[in-house]
Design a protein around this motif. Structure first.
Motif, PDB file in Angstrom:
ATOM      1  N   ARG A 110      20.085  23.352  10.179  1.00  0.00           N
ATOM      2  CA  ARG A 110      19.475  23.009   9.199  1.00  0.00           C
ATOM      3  C   ARG A 110      20.222  22.067   7.920  1.00  0.00           C
ATOM      4  N   LEU A 111      20.232  22.658   7.540  1.00  0.00           N
ATOM      5  CA  LEU A 111      21.329  22.065   6.550  1.00  0.00           C
ATOM      6  C   LEU A 111      21.991  21.738   6.822  1.00  0.00           C
ATOM      7  N   ASN A 112      23.361  21.938   8.292  1.00  0.00           N
ATOM      8  CA  ASN A 112      23.727  20.135   8.841  1.00  0.00           C
ATOM      9  C   ASN A 112      22.725  19.680   9.104  1.00  0.00           C
ATOM     10  N   MET A 113      21.320  19.217   8.348  1.00  0.00           N
ATOM     11  CA  MET A 113      20.713  17.979   9.819  1.00  0.00           C
ATOM     12  C   MET A 113      20.262  17.591   8.067  1.00  0.00           C
ATOM     13  N   ALA A 114      20.475  18.743   6.689  1.00  0.00           N
ATOM     14  CA  ALA A 114      19.758  17.761   5.975  1.00  0.00           C
ATOM     15  C   ALA A 114      21.479  17.469   4.986  1.00  0.00           C
ATOM     16  N   TYR A 115      22.815  17.676   5.598  1.00  0.00           N
ATOM     17  CA  TYR A 115      23.773  17.321   4.953  1.00  0.00           C
ATOM     18  C   TYR A 115      24.391  15.480   5.656  1.00  0.00           C
ATOM     19  N   THR A 116      23.765  15.656   6.801  1.00  0.00           N
ATOM     20  CA  THR A 116      24.246  14.560   7.256  1.00  0.00           C
ATOM     21  C   THR A 116      23.399  13.138   6.599  1.00  0.00           C
ATOM     22  N   LYS A 117      21.621  13.754   6.473  1.00  0.00           N
ATOM     23  CA  LYS A 117      21.208  12.724   5.893  1.00  0.00           C
ATOM     24  C   LYS A 117      21.316  12.433   4.578  1.00  0.00           C
ATOM     25  N   ARG A 118      21.427  13.220   3.623  1.00  0.00           N
ATOM     26  CA  ARG A 118      22.252  12.963   2.499  1.00  0.00           C
ATOM     27  C   ARG A 118      24.084  12.081   3.040  1.00  0.00           C
ATOM     28  N   THR A 119      24.647  12.032   3.489  1.00  0.00           N
ATOM     29  CA  THR A 119      25.816  11.380   3.926  1.00  0.00           C
ATOM     30  C   THR A 119      25.282   9.620   4.196  1.00  0.00           C
ATOM     31  N   ILE A 120      24.388  10.126   5.301  1.00  0.00           N
ATOM     32  CA  ILE A 120      24.150   8.677   5.177  1.00  0.00           C
ATOM     33  C   ILE A 120      23.086   7.833   4.135  1.00  0.00           C
ATOM     34  N   ASP A 121      22.280   8.457   3.965  1.00  0.00           N
ATOM     35  CA  ASP A 121      22.489   7.533   2.385  1.00  0.00           C
ATOM     36  C   ASP A 121      23.580   7.821   1.058  1.00  0.00           C
ATOM     37  N   ALA A 122      23.954   8.156   1.207  1.00  0.00           N
ATOM     38  CA  ALA A 122      25.962   7.981   0.905  1.00  0.00           C
ATOM     39  C   ALA A 122      26.013   6.529   1.039  1.00  0.00           C
ATOM     40  N   ALA A 123      26.155   6.632   2.557  1.00  0.00           N
ATOM     41  CA  ALA A 123      27.020   4.955   3.412  1.00  0.00           C
ATOM     42  C   ALA A 123      25.907   4.161   2.531  1.00  0.00           C
ATOM     43  N   ALA A 124      24.661   4.177   2.817  1.00  0.00           N
ATOM     44  CA  ALA A 124      24.569   2.662   2.600  1.00  0.00           C
ATOM     45  C   ALA A 124      24.694   2.364   1.313  1.00  0.00           C
ATOM     46  N   ASP A 125      24.582   3.726   0.219  1.00  0.00           N
ATOM     47  CA  ASP A 125      25.200   3.000  -1.391  1.00  0.00           C
ATOM     48  C   ASP A 125      26.644   2.957  -1.352  1.00  0.00           C
ATOM     49  N   LEU A 126      27.805   3.019  -0.290  1.00  0.00           N
ATOM     50  CA  LEU A 126      28.912   2.827  -0.677  1.00  0.00           C
ATOM     51  C   LEU A 126      29.131   1.254   0.102  1.00  0.00           C
ATOM     52  N   GLU A 127      28.110   1.477   1.266  1.00  0.00           N
ATOM     53  CA  GLU A 127      28.087  -0.319   1.835  1.00  0.00           C
ATOM     54  C   GLU A 127      29.235   0.556   2.638  1.00  0.00           C
ATOM     55  N   VAL A 128      28.781   1.445   3.315  1.00  0.00           N
ATOM     56  CA  VAL A 128      29.291   2.070   4.460  1.00  0.00           C
ATOM     57  C   VAL A 128      28.815   2.086   5.749  1.00  0.00           C
ATOM     58  N   PRO A 129      29.225   0.677   6.744  1.00  0.00           N
ATOM     59  CA  PRO A 129      28.209   0.494   8.154  1.00  0.00           C
ATOM     60  C   PRO A 129      28.379   1.536   9.310  1.00  0.00           C
ATOM     61  N   MET A 130      29.115   2.832   8.785  1.00  0.00           N
ATOM     62  CA  MET A 130      29.214   3.697  10.115  1.00  0.00           C
ATOM     63  C   MET A 130      29.307   5.096   9.209  1.00  0.00           C
ATOM     64  N   VAL A 131      28.579   5.923  10.506  1.00  0.00           N
ATOM     65  CA  VAL A 131      29.063   7.265  10.292  1.00  0.00           C
ATOM     66  C   VAL A 131      29.004   7.714  11.343  1.00  0.00           C
ATOM     67  N   CYS A 132      29.851   8.268  11.694  1.00  0.00           N
ATOM     68  CA  CYS A 132      30.065   9.445  12.821  1.00  0.00           C
ATOM     69  C   CYS A 132      29.896  10.763  12.737  1.00  0.00           C
ATOM     70  N   LEU A 133      28.478  11.186  14.024  1.00  0.00           N
ATOM     71  CA  LEU A 133      28.777  12.905  13.817  1.00  0.00           C
ATOM     72  C   LEU A 133      29.338  13.154  15.575  1.00  0.00           C
TER      73      LEU A 133
END
Length: 323
Positions: A110-133
């Protein structure tokens, strides 16, 4: 997407501007004075960006073992972007490492899911097109003690229909979350997981069934194993139609039939077991047009990664259509 024909893809990039990011796995997440680099702020980030830029890169592949964008607040993300831009660097990807969303401890999952969603949010803010999981768990103590971590047994996914369904369901949830933010996801090939073979990787990404979720065919993770593995050409042929991002690294690999023993060690892309001139040609023929990441374990990994980048650009120059 990677399913496009070669004529429909690859046309936005040329050999000079194709995004090839430097992986930051060679840099530590702890400063020399023992602070968490993520929390330490811009002064703790500048030297890494400076070295990456001096190595000739214009893109960084943000490995979260160095800095965790998902744990930065809005100001921290702004500072990270501004610091990278001060060295004329852009971000090609964020790699979420060893935070499996189906790890056996459900609270940790559950914590990893929440962290991954925060990372996706960060990608949008950082203009990053891709997140690798991925679906690989943290290194075991035996892996930490080994000369190369892949020489020791690691945690493996429990191979049940329920667990496979859980992986597809959670990646689909993350993919939908990412799509709302204009971010794509790529699922990394890694042994001992439902992404551990070409067939199982295709099965999983097909089960997720979202246009912004593809595969990262990191066949180096498989070629380095000290056991019989599927031919790298066969693996790529299956995965490339679904590929939207690619981590590239190579290994020397040897097998002695007299003793049944295998040996492997990291190698520059041009020198190792995988013929990346052929592999990149296969990818272009399949319509691959996503960002690339160059990795290398051991020694001066950044310098070897720079050599790998130049090698890739040379291949692209000889294989992409001429103007």
């Amino acid at each position: 997407m990677a399913n496009a024909t070669p004529k429909e893809s690859n046309m936005g990039y040329n050999p000079e501007n194709w995004p090839i990011g430097a992986a930051l796995l060679n840099f530590t997440g702890v400063t020399a004075d023992g602070r968490d680099r993520t929390a330490a702020g811009p002064q703790a980030w500048k030297q890494t960006f400076r070295e990456v830029r001096h190595a000739g890169f214009d893109h960084v592949d943000l490995t979260d073992s160095w800095v965790r964008p998902g744990d930065l607040d809005a100001l921290g993300r702004k500072q990270l972007l501004e610091t990278a831009r001060s060295y004329d660097l852009a971000f090609s990807d964020i790699a979420v490492t060893r935070k499996s969303v189906i790890t056996p401890d459900e609270e940790q999952a559950r914590l990893n899911m929440a962290y991954t969603k925060r990372t996706i949010d960060a990608a949008a803010d950082l203009e990053v097109p891709m997140v690798c999981l991925g679906l690989h768990d943290p290194l075991t103590q035996a892996q930490k003690d080994a000369t190369w971590f892949w020489l020791a047994e690691g945690a493996e996914n429990e191979d049940t229909e329920e667990n496979r369904g859980k992986a597809a369901f959670r990646f689909r949830e993350l993919g939908e979350y990412a799509a709302e933010r204009g971010v794509s996801l790529s699922l990394e090939m890694y042994e001992g997981t439902f992404l551990g073979t070409a067939d199982s990787s295709v099965q999983l990404v097909t089960a997720v069934d979202l246009p912004n979720v593809g595969l990262c065919p990191d066949i180096g993770n498989i070629v380095r194993l000290h056991r019989e593995v599927e031919d790298w050409r066969a693996m790529l042929a299956k995965m490339l139609p679904h590929t939207n991002y690619w981590q590239l690294k190579n290994y020397f690999r040897d097998y002695d039939p007299a003793t049944g023993s295998y040996a492997s060690s990291p190698a520059p892309l041009a020198l190792g077991f995988i013929n990346y001139r052929e592999a990149i040609g296969m990818a272009l023929d399949a319509g691959f047009d996503g960002p690339m990441c160059v990795e290398h374990y051991g020694g001066d990994g950044l310098t070897v990664s720079g050599m790998n980048r130049d090698y890739i650009r040379g291949i692209l120059a000889s294989k992409l259509p001429e103007d």
